[in-house]
Design a protein around this motif. Structure first.
Motif, PDB file in Angstrom:
ATOM      1  N   SER A   1       1.866  15.497  -3.824  1.00  0.00           N
ATOM      2  CA  SER A   1       2.090  14.773  -2.426  1.00  0.00           C
ATOM      3  C   SER A   1       0.785  14.979  -1.825  1.00  0.00           C
TER       4      SER A   1
ATOM      5  N   ASP B   1      -2.085  12.864   1.258  1.00  0.00           N
ATOM      6  CA  ASP B   1      -2.476  11.909   2.322  1.00  0.00           C
ATOM      7  C   ASP B   1      -3.725  11.433   2.001  1.00  0.00           C
TER       8      ASP B   1
ATOM      9  N   GLY C   1      -5.230  10.075  -0.810  1.00  0.00           N
ATOM     10  CA  GLY C   1      -5.299   8.877  -1.710  1.00  0.00           C
ATOM     11  C   GLY C   1      -5.277   7.843  -1.163  1.00  0.00           C
ATOM     12  N   VAL C   2      -6.474   6.985  -1.119  1.00  0.00           N
ATOM     13  CA  VAL C   2      -6.587   5.705  -0.274  1.00  0.00           C
ATOM     14  C   VAL C   2      -6.286   4.662  -0.890  1.00  0.00           C
ATOM     15  N   VAL C   3      -5.210   3.765  -0.805  1.00  0.00           N
ATOM     16  CA  VAL C   3      -4.843   2.581  -1.463  1.00  0.00           C
ATOM     17  C   VAL C   3      -5.339   1.306  -0.889  1.00  0.00           C
TER      18      VAL C   3
ATOM     19  N   GLU D   1       0.983  -1.183   0.018  1.00  0.00           N
ATOM     20  CA  GLU D   1      -0.001   0.009  -0.037  1.00  0.00           C
ATOM     21  C   GLU D   1       0.871   1.317  -0.183  1.00  0.00           C
ATOM     22  N   GLN D   2       1.946   1.384   0.755  1.00  0.00           N
ATOM     23  CA  GLN D   2       2.966   2.518   0.857  1.00  0.00           C
ATOM     24  C   GLN D   2       3.477   2.676  -0.572  1.00  0.00           C
TER      25      GLN D   2
ATOM     26  N   GLN E   1       2.335   1.632  -3.518  1.00  0.00           N
ATOM     27  CA  GLN E   1       1.307   2.143  -4.541  1.00  0.00           C
ATOM     28  C   GLN E   1       1.060   3.586  -4.064  1.00  0.00           C
ATOM     29  N   GLN E   2       1.057   4.139  -2.959  1.00  0.00           N
ATOM     30  CA  GLN E   2       0.874   5.570  -2.672  1.00  0.00           C
ATOM     31  C   GLN E   2       1.968   6.277  -3.125  1.00  0.00           C
TER      32      GLN E   2
ATOM     33  N   GLN F   1       1.937   6.481  -7.023  1.00  0.00           N
ATOM     34  CA  GLN F   1       0.956   7.523  -7.623  1.00  0.00           C
ATOM     35  C   GLN F   1       1.205   8.953  -7.282  1.00  0.00           C
ATOM     36  N   GLN F   2       1.745   9.154  -6.205  1.00  0.00           N
ATOM     37  CA  GLN F   2       2.319  10.506  -5.868  1.00  0.00           C
ATOM     38  C   GLN F   2       3.306  10.869  -7.025  1.00  0.00           C
TER      39      GLN F   2
END
Length: 249
Positions: A214, A216, A218-220, A200-201, A203-204, A207-208
């Motif tokens: 940047s 917070d 975006g929920v993955v 998850e981290q 993929q975040q 995405q960023q």
């Protein structure tokens, strides 16, 4: 002579603990971190030393003195406890790829037992269709010999885990089996959820990086099936990170 002095540094049992690795590097006479370009394109390369290994980080392990004969010996046990398995093993592999004569890897028990993943979970799917991945059948499994006679799940007399039937989706069966393997027969009770959090981290961050923003917000969400597939892929004996580690250890 003083000008010819070089160091042999020994590091072992990081077990996926990024903070431990970072503290070691901070205090090391041999290692440091240097800025680098992230490599985020997935690869189908079949050569373990290929430069295209997925490496989504902006810094990499390096020798403080790149022109020295300093050596790093990594003593094994790369994964399982700290929650950053992929980060740790990729940093070690990337350093070993650039300095094959100066980085020496040793197989620990936690590294060698990952050979079980492909045998007991099946190989990673080569199809990008997640539905196909979810329906990948599990190999039959008769349990593990060291639990024989205990009556616990994994006892060969009881069977490790039933394969999927008409009422149990194959994807759920695969996740249950992997959880059982990690918790019940590999001594890694938190590894499944640790892998989910790391994915998850990751993929975040990707995405960023692609959006240039940047945030917070975006929920993955990483599914059980994605965790299973990550283990299958990273333990592949040729292209997976653990497979590459073992091949060079």
């Amino acid at each position: 002579r003083q000008s010819q002095r070089h160091y042999i540094s020994y590091l072992t049992d990081v077990e996926g603990d990024r903070d431990y690795l970072d503290r070691f590097v901070q205090q090391s006479r041999v290692l440091t971190y240097r800025p680098t370009e992230s490599r985020t394109q997935s690869t189908t390369a079949s050569i373990p030393e290929d430069d295209t290994m997925f490496f989504p980080y902006h810094h990499c392990l390096d020798f403080k003195n790149i022109n020295s004969n300093d050596i790093l010996v990594y003593g094994g046990d790369v994964w399982d406890q700290g929650g950053s398995d992929l980060y740790v093993i990729r940093q070690v592999l990337d350093l070993q790829r650039r300095y094959p004569d100066r980085v020496h890897l040793v197989m620990g028990n936690r590294d060698m037992n990952k050979r079980r993943v492909v045998q007991e979970m099946g190989a990673a799917s080569s199809n990008d269709d997640s539905d196909v991945k979810q329906q990948q059948p599990l190999p039959s499994h008769g349990g593990v010999y060291w639990l024989k006679g205990t009556g616990r799940m994994g006892d060969p007399d009881k069977g490790l885990m039933t394969n999927n039937d008409n009422d149990t989706p194959c994807s759920k069966c695969a996740a249950d089996r992997l959880r059982l393997m990690l918790k019940g027969t590999m001594g890694s009770p938190k590894a499944f959820e640790h892998r989910r959090s790391e994915l998850e981290q990751e993929q975040q961050l990707l995405q960023q990086s692609s959006s240039g923003i940047s945030t917070d917000d975006g929920v993955v969400t990483v599914t059980d099936e994605q965790v299973v597939e990550s283990y299958r892929a990273s333990c592949h004996p040729v292209t997976g990170e653990m497979g590459r580690y073992l091949a060079n250890a």
